[in-house]
Design an enzyme around this catalytic site. Sequence first.
Site, mmCIF file in Angstrom:
data_model
loop_
_atom_site.group_PDB
_atom_site.id
_atom_site.type_symbol
_atom_site.label_atom_id
_atom_site.label_comp_id
_atom_site.label_asym_id
_atom_site.label_seq_id
_atom_site.Cartn_x
_atom_site.Cartn_y
_atom_site.Cartn_z
ATOM 1 N N LYS A 51 14.243 97.728 11.127
ATOM 2 C CA LYS A 51 15.153 97.728 9.960
ATOM 3 C C LYS A 51 14.280 97.464 8.746
ATOM 4 O O LYS A 51 13.964 96.323 8.414
ATOM 5 C CB LYS A 51 16.204 96.643 10.136
ATOM 6 C CG LYS A 51 17.553 96.932 9.454
ATOM 7 C CD LYS A 51 17.482 97.071 7.959
ATOM 8 C CE LYS A 51 17.465 95.740 7.252
ATOM 9 N NZ LYS A 51 17.208 95.902 5.794
ATOM 10 N N GLY A 60 10.601 87.363 5.653
ATOM 11 C CA GLY A 60 11.351 87.415 4.403
ATOM 12 C C GLY A 60 11.561 86.027 3.846
ATOM 13 O O GLY A 60 10.714 85.144 3.999
ATOM 14 N N SER A 61 12.693 85.823 3.208
ATOM 15 C CA SER A 61 12.950 84.555 2.511
ATOM 16 C C SER A 61 13.390 83.454 3.476
ATOM 17 O O SER A 61 13.901 83.736 4.561
ATOM 18 C CB SER A 61 14.038 84.770 1.460
ATOM 19 O OG SER A 61 15.248 85.145 2.094
ATOM 20 N N GLY A 83 15.972 83.821 6.474
ATOM 21 C CA GLY A 83 15.383 83.411 7.752
ATOM 22 C C GLY A 83 16.253 82.408 8.487
ATOM 23 O O GLY A 83 16.407 82.482 9.704
ATOM 24 N N GLU A 121 8.779 84.542 9.830
ATOM 25 C CA GLU A 121 7.685 84.319 8.871
ATOM 26 C C GLU A 121 8.320 84.285 7.493
ATOM 27 O O GLU A 121 8.789 85.283 6.996
ATOM 28 C CB GLU A 121 6.655 85.437 9.022
ATOM 29 C CG GLU A 121 5.290 85.023 8.531
ATOM 30 C CD GLU A 121 5.066 85.439 7.101
ATOM 31 O OE1 GLU A 121 5.599 84.738 6.192
ATOM 32 O OE2 GLU A 121 4.385 86.445 6.892
ATOM 33 N N CYS A 126 3.252 86.743 1.064
ATOM 34 C CA CYS A 126 3.649 85.438 1.604
ATOM 35 C C CYS A 126 2.488 84.454 1.521
ATOM 36 O O CYS A 126 2.690 83.264 1.346
ATOM 37 C CB CYS A 126 4.132 85.587 3.036
ATOM 38 S SG CYS A 126 2.977 86.430 4.104
ATOM 39 N N GLU A 162 9.069 79.455 -3.734
ATOM 40 C CA GLU A 162 8.276 80.667 -3.720
ATOM 41 C C GLU A 162 8.694 81.551 -4.900
ATOM 42 O O GLU A 162 9.872 81.872 -5.044
ATOM 43 C CB GLU A 162 8.494 81.414 -2.400
ATOM 44 C CG GLU A 162 7.576 82.583 -2.228
ATOM 45 C CD GLU A 162 7.696 83.212 -0.846
ATOM 46 O OE1 GLU A 162 6.679 83.252 -0.134
ATOM 47 O OE2 GLU A 162 8.787 83.661 -0.475
HETATM 48 P P1 NAI Z 1 15.314 88.790 2.298
HETATM 49 O O1 NAI Z 1 14.762 87.715 3.152
HETATM 50 O O2 NAI Z 1 16.749 88.708 1.930
HETATM 51 O O3 NAI Z 1 15.072 90.208 3.000
HETATM 52 C C1 NAI Z 1 14.102 90.472 3.997
HETATM 53 C C2 NAI Z 1 14.701 91.388 5.043
HETATM 54 O O4 NAI Z 1 15.815 90.765 5.661
HETATM 55 C C3 NAI Z 1 15.221 92.716 4.494
HETATM 56 O O5 NAI Z 1 14.971 93.744 5.441
HETATM 57 C C4 NAI Z 1 16.713 92.465 4.398
HETATM 58 O O6 NAI Z 1 17.470 93.645 4.470
HETATM 59 C C5 NAI Z 1 16.949 91.614 5.628
HETATM 60 N N1 NAI Z 1 18.158 90.791 5.590
HETATM 61 C C6 NAI Z 1 18.781 90.254 4.503
HETATM 62 N N2 NAI Z 1 19.870 89.561 4.887
HETATM 63 C C7 NAI Z 1 19.934 89.650 6.239
HETATM 64 C C8 NAI Z 1 20.831 89.146 7.218
HETATM 65 N N3 NAI Z 1 21.897 88.393 6.893
HETATM 66 N N4 NAI Z 1 20.594 89.411 8.530
HETATM 67 C C9 NAI Z 1 19.527 90.145 8.894
HETATM 68 N N5 NAI Z 1 18.652 90.666 8.003
HETATM 69 C C10 NAI Z 1 18.863 90.421 6.698
HETATM 70 O O7 NAI Z 1 14.408 88.834 1.017
HETATM 71 P P2 NAI Z 1 14.680 89.518 -0.408
HETATM 72 O O8 NAI Z 1 16.044 89.216 -0.870
HETATM 73 O O9 NAI Z 1 14.296 90.920 -0.329
HETATM 74 O O10 NAI Z 1 13.619 88.719 -1.298
HETATM 75 C C11 NAI Z 1 13.924 87.400 -1.744
HETATM 76 C C12 NAI Z 1 12.724 86.508 -1.662
HETATM 77 O O11 NAI Z 1 12.264 86.423 -0.326
HETATM 78 C C13 NAI Z 1 11.512 86.972 -2.437
HETATM 79 O O12 NAI Z 1 11.615 86.631 -3.783
HETATM 80 C C14 NAI Z 1 10.420 86.208 -1.746
HETATM 81 O O13 NAI Z 1 10.343 84.905 -2.246
HETATM 82 C C15 NAI Z 1 10.881 86.159 -0.302
HETATM 83 N N6 NAI Z 1 10.196 87.174 0.516
HETATM 84 C C16 NAI Z 1 9.195 86.736 1.334
HETATM 85 C C17 NAI Z 1 8.462 87.643 2.083
HETATM 86 C C18 NAI Z 1 7.366 87.211 2.968
HETATM 87 O O14 NAI Z 1 6.417 87.929 3.167
HETATM 88 N N7 NAI Z 1 7.459 86.056 3.584
HETATM 89 C C19 NAI Z 1 8.709 89.078 1.984
HETATM 90 C C20 NAI Z 1 9.836 89.434 1.139
HETATM 91 C C21 NAI Z 1 10.515 88.495 0.428
#
Ligand code: NAI
Length: 510
Positions: free
Chosen positions: A195, A248-249, A253, A270, A304, A402
């Site tokens: 996904k 992701g966030s 997470g 992660e 990250c 972050e």
């Molecule tokens: P997010 O954590 O919401 O999204 C990451 C992934 O999770 C995407 O594929 C999204 O579609 C999916 N997702 C979102 N809600 C979900 C749910 N309820 N169940 C399953 N999957 C779900 O991150 P977002 O909103 O894109 O970015 C927000 C913040 O997250 C960024 O500002 C950054 O601080 C952090 N982030 C950290 C990353 C890392 O490498 N650790 C990578 C991307 C974002």
Amino acid sequence: MTVQSPPPILDRLAELGTGGPPPSIDSIWIDGTARPADGGQTLVVEDPSTESVLANVSRGGAADVDAAAKSARAALDGSWATITPQARGNLLLALAQLIDDNADRLARLETLDVGKPLSQARSDMAGAAATLRYNAGAADKLEGISVPLGPDFVDFTELEPLGVTAHIMPWNYPLGMAMRSLAPALAAGCTAILKPAEQTPLTTLVLAELAVQAGIPAGVVNVVTGLGEEAGAALTEHPSVAGVTFTGSVETGRRVGAAAGGALKPAVLELGGKNPMIVFDDADLERAVESAIDGAFDNCGQVCSSVSRLLLHARIRAPFLERFVERASARRVAAGLDDADLGPLVSAAQHDKVIGHIESAIRDGARLCLGGGRPAGMDKGHFIAPTVFDEVNPSSPIAREETFGPVVTAFGFSDEAEALALANGLPYGLVAGIHTADIDRALRFARGLAAGSVWINGWFIGGVQAPTGGIKDSGFGRERGLAGIHNYLSIKNIGVQFHRQANAGDDASA
Ligand code: NAI
Ligand code: MG
């Protein structure tokens, strides 16, 4: 009548950004072919450098996830199970070769989709191929052990594929992150449903197509594009999914971890960091500045493991910051295809989040040393200039959360204990770094730092061979390295009890 097969997706996507109208792309990859979402809904994919629409892709939901799960389950029990581990490895090598062969077009696509400078996207593609090759080589070396239970038993373990695995990906390194978890899952003999992040689905679609071209059986690699709360949530909860890998966030997470826990499936999470780089007064300043610049501004700080807090010894704080600001101000910001040092942030939402952190830092009394907003003259695209703060209020969001943008905060310290308390004082624990000429201090600190990775006298140390992951709110589980493959294996213990013969021992002399 002959059925015309559609032109390869890579050929279609290679046209993006050359002026035509944005195409609509069926992007639910199931059983080796692309289809629209059940219900036909779509999502817009944007070029963050220009804010123009690149394409429309499918907005998958629960029904699409269910179809992908059936496809992945059938492949797991069928074609994929009949292939030897060595042959599995060879298929991953073939996929790596296809990524190399198409690296230029893939890198351009990644650049359009994420905004990252072209040369950084090229190195992502090389990394994706290297990840495949590392895991390909491990596919036929996943050995169990023999367990000494005593004379009446034979006991051994076999490492079995975990099953159908779900991979929920972020937007900062779309193909790189997909490969970080897909390659070990496939090496382990799992099948997968990817996904991609809704912001950046494009290279994952090409990956699905190249997997088929490489000869990986249909149904082994499936893709459901869509929103997190729709496709992502359905995937985490699906009963046929045996394990979930998420990057992701922290907030999302927690949600993914809770859903996986409720369904009793393992998760690898992660979740990013607020990573400190500690610079002591005996450090090679030039080298420390250099690695801090890369660490802070590569991928526009959307990493990250980026450097986000500079912890500077009082004696070098001023000269370090002076050089750092000078170097940062020379970083060129431009559209990804122009291949400068920094591209735009990935989306308006990410841009606004970073600007929010900057504005609250200023309100809370921080001293802005550089940047602080949009670079002069760039009014289209989600650009933010390299930004440096000193004297940051420690309770300001920019000091604690972050930021995920081209923003660094500096703090001072006067002794080791203070440095360690600052470094470990947040809920995150992904990466921490030290610059010092004192080997004793470096290693003592490495033990004391609460982080999954510690980097000494450099930044971004590692690669596909070195395990990576967090502690505390940065998540759990390790990716990369051989540890990364074990996320996708289940240990089966097989025990045999011998039948005791009354006259055992007689046979040998008979
Ligand atoms: P997010 O954590 O919401 O999204 C990451 C992934 O999770 C995407 O594929 C999204 O579609 C999916 N997702 C979102 N809600 C979900 C749910 N309820 N169940 C399953 N999957 C779900 O991150 P977002 O909103 O894109 O970015 C927000 C913040 O997250 C960024 O500002 C950054 O601080 C952090 N982030 C950290 C990353 C890392 O490498 N650790 C990578 C991307 C974002
Ligand atoms: Mg989101």
